[in-house]
Design a protein around this motif. Structure first.
Motif, short mmCIF file in Angstrom:
data_model
loop_
_atom_site.label_atom_id
_atom_site.label_comp_id
_atom_site.label_asym_id
_atom_site.label_seq_id
_atom_site.Cartn_x
_atom_site.Cartn_y
_atom_site.Cartn_z
N UNK A 149 -73.50 89.43 -9.29
CA UNK A 149 -74.15 88.28 -9.91
C UNK A 149 -73.47 87.85 -11.20
N UNK A 150 -72.67 88.71 -11.79
CA UNK A 150 -71.92 88.37 -13.00
C UNK A 150 -70.53 87.80 -12.66
N UNK A 151 -70.29 87.58 -11.36
CA UNK A 151 -69.02 87.06 -10.85
C UNK A 151 -67.84 87.96 -11.21
N UNK A 152 -68.08 89.26 -11.13
CA UNK A 152 -67.02 90.26 -11.28
C UNK A 152 -66.60 90.66 -9.88
N UNK A 153 -65.30 90.72 -9.64
CA UNK A 153 -64.76 90.94 -8.31
C UNK A 153 -64.34 92.38 -8.08
N UNK A 154 -64.33 92.76 -6.80
CA UNK A 154 -63.83 94.06 -6.38
C UNK A 154 -63.50 93.97 -4.90
N UNK A 155 -63.02 95.06 -4.34
CA UNK A 155 -62.81 95.13 -2.89
C UNK A 155 -63.68 96.25 -2.34
N UNK A 156 -64.00 96.14 -1.05
CA UNK A 156 -64.87 97.10 -0.40
C UNK A 156 -64.42 97.25 1.05
N UNK A 157 -64.43 98.47 1.59
CA UNK A 157 -64.07 98.63 3.00
C UNK A 157 -64.99 97.77 3.89
N UNK A 158 -64.38 97.00 4.79
CA UNK A 158 -65.13 96.05 5.62
C UNK A 158 -66.11 96.72 6.55
N UNK A 159 -65.86 97.98 6.90
CA UNK A 159 -66.74 98.65 7.86
C UNK A 159 -67.91 99.38 7.20
N UNK A 160 -68.05 99.22 5.88
CA UNK A 160 -69.15 99.87 5.17
C UNK A 160 -70.16 98.83 4.69
N UNK A 161 -71.41 99.23 4.63
CA UNK A 161 -72.45 98.36 4.12
C UNK A 161 -72.18 98.07 2.64
N UNK A 162 -72.38 96.81 2.25
CA UNK A 162 -72.14 96.44 0.86
C UNK A 162 -73.15 97.13 -0.05
N UNK A 163 -72.71 97.52 -1.23
CA UNK A 163 -73.64 98.12 -2.19
C UNK A 163 -74.61 97.06 -2.71
N UNK A 164 -75.76 97.51 -3.16
CA UNK A 164 -76.78 96.60 -3.68
C UNK A 164 -76.20 95.78 -4.83
#
Length: 66
Positions: A14-29
């Motif tokens: 919500x603060x428009x800070x970016x990161x990457x996340x493995x596509x096969x995992x559920x996104x963190x809250x």
């Protein structure tokens, strides 16, 4: 050492800070995808292009109101 074959998604909070996340995992809250998907390098390159102001959104808004 083997090459990373993981597919990633670009995520932002919500603060428009970016990161990457493995596509096969559920996104963190608190995080959502921006629609970009690819290798780690591709995702990091995308972030480098779109995240031009590292200040959190709340700080940018506060400074705009001064």
């Amino acid at each position: 050492m083997s090459e990373d074959e993981t597919t990633y998604v670009v995520v932002l909070n919500d603060e428009e800070q970016y990161s990457i996340w493995p596509a096969d995992r559920e996104l963190p809250a608190g995080w959502r995808t921006d629609g970009t998907r690819g290798t780690k390098s591709e995702c990091l390159d995308h972030i480098g292009e779109v995240w031009t102001d590292m200040r959190p959104l709340s700080v940018r808004k506060q400074l705009e109101s001064l």
